[in-house]
Design an enzyme around this catalytic site. Structure first.
Site, PDB file in Angstrom:
ATOM      1  N   LYS A   1      64.273  28.842  24.918  1.00 51.85           N
ATOM      2  CA  LYS A   1      62.812  28.687  24.867  1.00 51.85           C
ATOM      3  C   LYS A   1      62.362  27.333  25.393  1.00 51.85           C
ATOM      4  CE  LYS A   1      61.168  31.932  21.389  1.00 51.85           C
ATOM      5  NZ  LYS A   1      60.355  32.062  20.185  1.00 51.85           N
TER       6      LYS A   1
ATOM      7  N   LYS B   1      67.364  41.316  26.883  1.00 50.33           N
ATOM      8  CA  LYS B   1      66.823  42.067  25.740  1.00 50.33           C
ATOM      9  C   LYS B   1      65.348  42.401  25.961  1.00 50.33           C
ATOM     10  CE  LYS B   1      64.951  38.895  22.411  1.00 50.33           C
ATOM     11  NZ  LYS B   1      64.608  38.522  21.093  1.00 50.33           N
TER      12      LYS B   1
ATOM     13  N   LYS C   1      58.783  40.879  23.715  1.00 50.83           N
ATOM     14  CA  LYS C   1      57.335  40.861  23.859  1.00 50.83           C
ATOM     15  C   LYS C   1      56.882  39.764  24.811  1.00 50.83           C
ATOM     16  CE  LYS C   1      57.357  39.340  19.114  1.00 50.83           C
ATOM     17  NZ  LYS C   1      57.014  39.840  17.817  1.00 50.83           N
TER      18      LYS C   1
HETATM   19  P1  AMP Z   1      60.657  38.475  17.077  1.00 48.06           P
HETATM   20  O1  AMP Z   1      59.787  39.408  17.817  1.00 48.06           O
HETATM   21  O2  AMP Z   1      61.453  37.576  17.990  1.00 48.06           O
HETATM   22  O3  AMP Z   1      59.965  37.744  15.964  1.00 48.06           O
HETATM   23  O4  AMP Z   1      61.756  39.394  16.384  1.00 48.06           O
HETATM   24  C1  AMP Z   1      61.511  40.094  15.184  1.00 48.06           C
HETATM   25  C2  AMP Z   1      62.719  40.923  14.804  1.00 48.06           C
HETATM   26  O5  AMP Z   1      62.945  41.942  15.778  1.00 48.06           O
HETATM   27  C3  AMP Z   1      64.023  40.124  14.715  1.00 48.06           C
HETATM   28  O6  AMP Z   1      64.810  40.631  13.655  1.00 48.06           O
HETATM   29  C4  AMP Z   1      64.681  40.400  16.028  1.00 48.06           C
HETATM   30  O7  AMP Z   1      66.098  40.261  15.972  1.00 48.06           O
HETATM   31  C5  AMP Z   1      64.271  41.853  16.275  1.00 48.06           C
HETATM   32  N1  AMP Z   1      64.258  42.151  17.704  1.00 48.06           N
HETATM   33  C6  AMP Z   1      63.434  41.597  18.647  1.00 48.06           C
HETATM   34  N2  AMP Z   1      63.705  42.098  19.866  1.00 48.06           N
HETATM   35  C7  AMP Z   1      64.723  42.977  19.695  1.00 48.06           C
HETATM   36  C8  AMP Z   1      65.444  43.842  20.591  1.00 48.06           C
HETATM   37  N3  AMP Z   1      65.175  43.866  21.886  1.00 48.06           N
HETATM   38  N4  AMP Z   1      66.418  44.625  20.060  1.00 48.06           N
HETATM   39  C9  AMP Z   1      66.702  44.618  18.732  1.00 48.06           C
HETATM   40  N5  AMP Z   1      66.044  43.829  17.844  1.00 48.06           N
HETATM   41  C10 AMP Z   1      65.064  43.028  18.311  1.00 48.06           C
END
Ligand code: AMP
Ligand code: TRP
Length: 342
Positions: free
Chosen positions: A121, A204, A207
């Site tokens: 990041k 991955k 968003k």
């Molecule tokens: P974040 O959107 O980064 O706050 O992620 C929130 C949760 O979603 C965390 O537990 C991440 O590990 C999970 N997560 C985000 N993107 C993915 C993805 N592409 N595949 C699986 N889990 C995800």
């Protein structure tokens, strides 16, 4: 050294998602659906919208407000029940940030600088990243440990942060000669702990990816979902009949994983049905499945978003319940550190 009470660590589940954009299929399969499973298993569960983590990179205030309510709507629409889980936003429980300060003084700079999420990041210009972005894992450790949470359902990308949480708990316990914070377990399970981009099977689904075609958003309508799946990158081969045949085929593997996760089937079961078939047959089946599973969530989110007062009331009640657990733990941590008046 003050003697410490025998702390009994019973199962308590905590997790959080950043309200820094819309929810993706990755968030849903990797995290939120797991949150619902753990709630349904009868655990004590706390699920947070980590707005203080979100502002480690710039957030427009009106957008942050909207995204926080939309994330809450996503939690509710996916099946989290405010009578069984504590749902709240992080900024409303001051004890997270208060404990994070203590952890900033327990953790070492080198621990933070080693984190791959920090390196990704902050990019090349680390000097210009916010100090909060570097300290991010310390606040995350506080989120978890302020509840003495023992289990944290997350996607694969968060494993390193949970390991750091354990390191902070261990160092705090050692530094002060106590057995106060539990060693937290990451719960990284299920067929979709790492959902990949629809455009590039080595990245991955995120968003924050500049291409909206790379992800399925929980707010996408049926036509958009179908179009994104139709255009998803694949290879020219037919699907194999067993999982071994997906080796070296990142995009094919990702679509099969998504199908399995949505349909609650193993990869082998999916391939038993689709082995030997072309993507021209598999993709429409996947699109129908995705629409069938996601449309009810998306329409319920839309309904809830029209009643922001209802969402705010749920979050306010959740914050009150969370404070009731967190405040006594913060008080005890402050006493251990030696703060007078705690
Ligand atoms: P974040 O959107 O980064 O706050 O992620 C929130 C949760 O979603 C965390 O537990 C991440 O590990 C999970 N997560 C985000 N993107 C993915 C993805 N592409 N595949 C699986 N889990 C995800
Ligand atoms: N860092 C997590 C993410 O980006 C979000 C998060 C913050 C979190 N605090 C947490 C996850 C505590 C689990 C537990 O996905």
């Amino acid at each position: 050294m003050q003697d410490t009470p025998q702390t009994q660590f019973t199962t308590r589940v905590f997790s959080g998602v950043q309200p820094s954009g819309g929810l993706t299929l990755g968030n849903y399969l990797g995290a939120i659906r797991r949150f619902v499973d753990m709630q349904d298993d009868g655990n004590e569960t706390l699920y947070c919208m980590v707005d203080q983590h979100a502002i480690t990179v710039w957030q427009d205030p009106a957008t942050l407000r909207r995204n926080t309510r939309q994330l809450a709507a996503g939690y509710l629409a996916a099946g989290l029940d405010p009578t069984r889980s504590i749902l709240f936003n992080q900024s409303q429980v001051a004890a997270h940030a208060q404990l994070a300060w203590v952890f900033n003084c327990v953790a070492r700079m080198g621990w933070m600088q080693r984190m791959t999420q920090w390196k990704d990041k902050a990019g090349k210009n680390q000097q210009n990243a916010s100090l909060g972005l570097l300290a991010y894992p310390s606040l995350m450790a506080a989120d978890i440990l302020i509840y003495h949470a023992t289990h944290v359902p997350v996607g694969e990308d968060q494993k390193q942060h949970i390991e750091l949480t354990r390191d902070i708990a261990i160092k705090f316990n050692n530094d002060f000669g106590v057995d106060f914070f539990p060693a937290t377990e990451p719960v990284i399970e299920g067929p979709a702990t790492r959902v990949m981009s629809l455009r590039d099977g080595t990245k991955k689904m995120s968003k924050s990816d500049p291409s909206d075609m790379s992800r399925i958003n929980l707010t996408d309508d049926a036509d958009t979902i179908a179009q994104k799946i139709r255009k998803a990158r694949t290879d020219p081969e037919a699907l194999p009949s067993e999982a071994k045949g997906l080796e070296g085929r990142a995009e094919a593997r990702n679509l099969v994983n998504i199908f399995g996760a949505l349909n609650e089937q193993s990869v082998d079961q999916v391939l038993a049905d689709f082995g030997g078939r072309q993507f021209s047959e598999f993709k429409p089946a996947l699109a129908d499945l995705a629409v069938a599973k996601l449309a009810p969530i998306s329409s319920e989110m839309g309904r809830l978003m029209e009643q922001p007062e209802e969402i705010d009331a749920i979050l306010a009640q959740g914050a009150e319940k969370a404070r009731a657990i967190a405040n006594p733990i913060l008080k005890r941590a402050y006493e251990i550190v030696g703060f007078v008046g705690a």
